[in-house]
Design an enzyme around this catalytic site. Structure first.
Site, mmCIF file in Angstrom:
data_model
loop_
_atom_site.group_PDB
_atom_site.id
_atom_site.type_symbol
_atom_site.label_atom_id
_atom_site.label_comp_id
_atom_site.label_asym_id
_atom_site.label_seq_id
_atom_site.Cartn_x
_atom_site.Cartn_y
_atom_site.Cartn_z
ATOM 1 N N ASN A 1 -15.398 31.149 22.728
ATOM 2 C CA ASN A 1 -15.408 30.754 21.314
ATOM 3 C C ASN A 1 -15.235 32.008 20.457
ATOM 4 O O ASN A 1 -14.196 32.675 20.623
ATOM 5 C CB ASN A 1 -16.571 29.821 20.944
ATOM 6 C CG ASN A 1 -17.970 30.255 21.282
ATOM 7 O OD1 ASN A 1 -18.360 30.242 22.441
ATOM 8 N ND2 ASN A 1 -18.745 30.629 20.290
ATOM 9 N N ASP A 2 -16.133 32.306 19.565
ATOM 10 C CA ASP A 2 -15.874 33.318 18.530
ATOM 11 C C ASP A 2 -15.312 34.649 19.029
ATOM 12 O O ASP A 2 -15.827 35.205 19.999
ATOM 13 C CB ASP A 2 -17.175 33.702 17.810
ATOM 14 C CG ASP A 2 -18.036 32.535 17.444
ATOM 15 O OD1 ASP A 2 -17.637 31.395 17.662
ATOM 16 O OD2 ASP A 2 -19.145 32.786 16.938
#
Ligand code: FRU
Length: 473
Positions: free
Chosen positions: A46-47
């Site tokens: 993710n991020d």
């Protein structure tokens, strides 16, 4: 004694993980894997985290779970690049121990690259987690060891358990960090701290806070100067959809204002706006080098399907974009060096209504048309996958990306100058830059076997197409 037995458990776990990744990679199905975007070698990302420039190279880390293509105990994956376009995979930088390694940032110094991240620890009582800030150091920018005095910052001033995603920078001999958090009555906010050594921190101010309709939590804050203004970039959770706006699970956007390092007050000048109008964009972060401010985002979305997960991986990063402020908006242009990916011009002509074109998996399209007439282009996989219509309506002045079945994102566009569209297609993604980057969309579209374009407009459109080279592992 053999050589490895003197390594710590943590060092051994790192070695085993790299062996696991190298083996598991062979099982990944490449059909949707990007050719010039960062994606995890296996498993979930993710991020983007720790976006930085150190010893002549860009570094990018990301939230990483290697053992399945769903979110799990967070590691930090790691890639580096000489130019923000060509990326190479490096060993996993952080492994979870007692703490999961949640999002954070990096700061480059003469003696090495330092990471600051949120250590998320499970506890037995409500809310069943504790978030504090950790440091990890590296001499070579590749091997990181966690600071033995962690955590370095333990509690939000109001005791909020949501206290994460530190973004660190330096100003006049002091370190500053912004951290995402929440008020006691559950409104999103961003906190500002200062330190002389990164190990002990003083709370300075609430840099920004939801007045009630700006969400319950502000994740992944970033704060920087741009073209004479200050920008608070963050990813608020819990915005209610309003017409065309805020249609993703969570949003990413920014507030423009002025900031004073003496009073630590951020005075808002332009209210929150989304920074990207596509379906799949979140948790963006920036870095600055030689006066240029670069941004990268997570090119996926929480609580949405990730069709690639059956292939052994999930999630990718957007192209790096360069930011400017023009008027009251941030513009985003693809990083200049992207031109080095151009392989050959495969097309440069007027395309008639209903004409069909086919391309490879990695292609850049530059589209010019009569802005007073409607545009309607269908993009889809040559051998199936998903579809997207790109539309322009001069009456409503809206640019639209329609993935079918009502899955639409749209926004009004007032060109600053140029009226062309620059589109980057990769195996499972579409990025549309309108004009000089006034309006940008990032949406995942899954093209099996390369791309097919149909001109469904009533007008002729001019299309120039470059096939693009591979630049990621
Ligand atoms: C944002 C986020 C961060 C957190 C991380 C966990 O997408 O929820 O707030 O640090 O992901 O993976």
């Amino acid at each position: 004694l053999n050589a490895t037995s003197i390594l710590s458990n943590y060092e051994n776990a790192k070695i085993e993980l790299e062996e696991y990744i190298e083996n598991k990679k062979k099982e990944v199905n490449p059909r949707f894997r990007p050719l010039y975007h960062v994606a995890p070698p296996v498993g979930w990302m993710n991020d983007p985290n720790g976006f930085s420039f150190h010893n002549g190279e860009f570094h990018l880390f990301y939230q990483f779970y290697p053992y399945d293509s769903v979110w799990g105990p967070m590691h930090w994956g790691h890639v580096s690049s000489p130019d923000l376009v060509h990326w190479k995979q490096l060993p996993t930088a952080l492994l979870p121990e007692k703490e999961q390694c949640f999002s954070g940032s990096a700061i480059s110094q003469e003696n090495g690259l330092t990471l600051m991240y949120t250590g998320r620890v499970a506890i037995d009582v409500e809310p069943y987690f504790n978030e504090t800030q950790y440091l990890a150091f590296s001499d070579d920018g590749i091997n990181f060891y966690k600071y033995d005095g962690n955590p370095v910052l333990s509690r939000a001033p109001n005791g909020s358990p949501d206290f994460r995603d530190p973004k660190i920078w330096m100003y006049e001999d002091y370190y500053y960090v912004v951290i995402g958090s929440q008020t006691t009555d559950k409104r999103g906010r961003v906190l500002l701290y200062k330190s002389s050594d990164m190990k002990s921190w003083n709370f300075l101010s609430v840099l920004g806070e939801s007045n009630g309709d700006m969400g319950y939590m502000w994740e992944c804050p970033d704060f920087f100067e741009l073209d004479g203004k200050f920008v608070l970039l963050m990813s608020p959770q819990g915005l209610e959809p309003q017409g065309d706006r805020y249609k993703n699970t969570h949003q990413t956007g920014y507030i423009i204002g002025n900031f004073n390092y003496d009073t630590n007050e951020f005075e808002q000048e332009v209210a929150f706006q989304e920074i990207d109008f596509g379906h799949d964009f979140y948790a963006a972060t920036t870095t600055e080098v030689n006066g240029k401010r670069y941004l990268i985002g997570w090119f996926s979305m929480w609580d949405e399907p990730h069709p690639e997960d059956v292939d052994g991986w999930a999630g990718m990063a957007t192209l790096v974009r360069e930011l400017r402020i023009v008027g009251s908006r941030i513009t985003m242009q693809p990083v200049e060096e992207i031109v080095t990916l151009r392989n050959q011009i495969v097309l440069d002509s007027d395309i008639e209504p209903n004409q069909i074109l086919v391309f490879g998996k990695a292609v850049e399209l530059i589209i010019n048309s009569d802005i007073n007439q409607k545009v309607d282009l269908l993009l889809e996989g040559r051998k199936g996958g998903s579809k997207a219509w790109l539309r322009w309506d001069p009456e409503t002045r809206k640019v639209t990306i329609d993935r079918g079945s009502g899955d639409i994102r749209q926004v009004e566009w007032y060109p600053n100058g140029s009226i062309h569209w620059q589109i980057f297609l990769d195996t499972s993604s579409l990025e549309l830059f309108c004009g000089e980057g006034e309006v940008v969309f990032s949406s995942r579209v899954y093209a099996l076997g390369g791309w097919k374009l149909t001109n469904e407009s009533n007008q002729t459109v001019h299309i120039k197409a470059n096939s693009l080279k591979r630049s990621t592992p």
